[in-house]
Write a protein that holds these residues in place. Sequence first.
Motif, PDB file in Angstrom:
ATOM      1  N   ALA A  15      32.229  35.323  41.929  1.00 40.04           N
ATOM      2  CA  ALA A  15      30.909  35.682  42.458  1.00 40.04           C
ATOM      3  C   ALA A  15      30.752  37.197  42.540  1.00 40.04           C
ATOM      4  N   ALA A  16      31.800  37.880  42.966  1.00 42.32           N
ATOM      5  CA  ALA A  16      31.739  39.341  43.053  1.00 42.32           C
ATOM      6  C   ALA A  16      31.607  39.964  41.670  1.00 42.32           C
ATOM      7  N   THR A  17      32.308  39.424  40.695  1.00 41.40           N
ATOM      8  CA  THR A  17      32.215  39.933  39.328  1.00 41.40           C
ATOM      9  C   THR A  17      30.807  39.756  38.775  1.00 41.40           C
ATOM     10  N   LEU A  18      30.206  38.610  39.033  1.00 38.20           N
ATOM     11  CA  LEU A  18      28.838  38.376  38.592  1.00 38.20           C
ATOM     12  C   LEU A  18      27.883  39.411  39.184  1.00 38.20           C
ATOM     13  N   ARG A  19      28.054  39.707  40.456  1.00 33.91           N
ATOM     14  CA  ARG A  19      27.171  40.689  41.100  1.00 33.91           C
ATOM     15  C   ARG A  19      27.352  42.067  40.480  1.00 33.91           C
ATOM     16  N   ALA A  29      32.822  47.087  35.976  1.00 35.80           N
ATOM     17  CA  ALA A  29      33.542  45.983  36.612  1.00 35.80           C
ATOM     18  C   ALA A  29      35.052  46.135  36.460  1.00 35.80           C
ATOM     19  N   SER A  30      35.590  47.209  37.023  1.00 32.80           N
ATOM     20  CA  SER A  30      37.049  47.349  37.083  1.00 32.80           C
ATOM     21  C   SER A  30      37.591  46.406  38.155  1.00 32.80           C
ATOM     22  N   ILE A  31      38.878  46.164  38.110  1.00 32.31           N
ATOM     23  CA  ILE A  31      39.481  45.304  39.129  1.00 32.31           C
ATOM     24  C   ILE A  31      39.260  45.894  40.509  1.00 32.31           C
ATOM     25  N   ARG A  32      39.399  47.204  40.650  1.00 30.70           N
ATOM     26  CA  ARG A  32      39.201  47.839  41.961  1.00 30.70           C
ATOM     27  C   ARG A  32      37.766  47.657  42.459  1.00 30.70           C
ATOM     28  N   THR A  33      36.806  47.791  41.550  1.00 31.68           N
ATOM     29  CA  THR A  33      35.406  47.602  41.947  1.00 31.68           C
ATOM     30  C   THR A  33      35.149  46.151  42.345  1.00 31.68           C
ATOM     31  N   TYR A 102      23.671  35.151  36.573  1.00 34.86           N
ATOM     32  CA  TYR A 102      24.613  34.459  35.699  1.00 34.86           C
ATOM     33  C   TYR A 102      24.328  34.803  34.243  1.00 34.86           C
ATOM     34  N   GLU A 103      23.063  34.694  33.847  1.00 35.46           N
ATOM     35  CA  GLU A 103      22.725  34.934  32.449  1.00 35.46           C
ATOM     36  C   GLU A 103      22.770  36.418  32.096  1.00 35.46           C
ATOM     37  N   LEU A 104      22.430  37.282  33.044  1.00 38.37           N
ATOM     38  CA  LEU A 104      22.594  38.716  32.800  1.00 38.37           C
ATOM     39  C   LEU A 104      24.056  39.035  32.516  1.00 38.37           C
ATOM     40  N   ALA A 105      24.937  38.445  33.308  1.00 36.00           N
ATOM     41  CA  ALA A 105      26.365  38.679  33.114  1.00 36.00           C
ATOM     42  C   ALA A 105      26.838  38.114  31.780  1.00 36.00           C
ATOM     43  N   MET A 106      26.326  36.941  31.393  1.00 38.43           N
ATOM     44  CA  MET A 106      26.743  36.343  30.129  1.00 38.43           C
ATOM     45  C   MET A 106      26.290  37.192  28.940  1.00 38.43           C
ATOM     46  N   LEU A 107      25.086  37.730  29.010  1.00 37.88           N
ATOM     47  CA  LEU A 107      24.623  38.627  27.946  1.00 37.88           C
ATOM     48  C   LEU A 107      25.512  39.864  27.855  1.00 37.88           C
ATOM     49  N   GLU A 108      25.851  40.414  28.999  1.00 37.03           N
ATOM     50  CA  GLU A 108      26.734  41.586  29.044  1.00 37.03           C
ATOM     51  C   GLU A 108      28.100  41.256  28.466  1.00 37.03           C
TER      52      GLU A 108
END
Length: 203
Positions: A15-19, A29-33, A102-108
């Motif tokens: 969930a955090a990665t998606l945000r 989206a680094s691991i630290r971020t 979700y879809e923004l992240a998938m496009l990225e």
Amino acid sequence: MPRTPVDVRRAELIAATLRVVSARGLGAASIRTIVAEAGMSLASFHYAFSSRDELLDTLIADVLEKEERAVLPEQLSGKELSELLEEGLLGYFDHLRTDPQYELAMLELTQFALRTRPRMAEAQYAEYARIAGASLELAATHTGCRWTLPVPDAAKMLVAFTDGLTLGWLVDRDDEAARTMIHAIAQSLAALAVPVAPGGAAR
């Protein structure tokens, strides 16, 4: 203090990665971020995932599972093929409207994969095609129809239509235009099928 179950940590990190990805792009989206967004420590991340790549693969699988559930109509019997196709597309659209991140992240992720991990992009779109093909076969079976072109080809068309629908709506957020497009897509796809006679031959 009891340890947080690993499946809960994995869900929170996804969930955090998606945000992060939907708001700032995959480059941020680094691991630290990600762990900062999730309110966790680096140790918590490595307890749940072995690497960022594993996290991204899991995120993709999670989104695809949600999409597959969204496109299945609740009631299959007593409907025409175009109706079932439209209901499936509207189910996907409801998913898109409810969780656009979700879809923004998938496009990225697709853009990222094309540049750095082509096989990840291939696997992502192979899964899209599988879901589309299964949906088309299910709709045809329950309406006594068969497709006049190979199902994998029809599935690729449906994926292409859905890509256009997704990107267009993410840009303009025009619900009415999207629903009009969905109706047209369903009608166009249904025109590629023919009824099957009782003996199994196309009528």
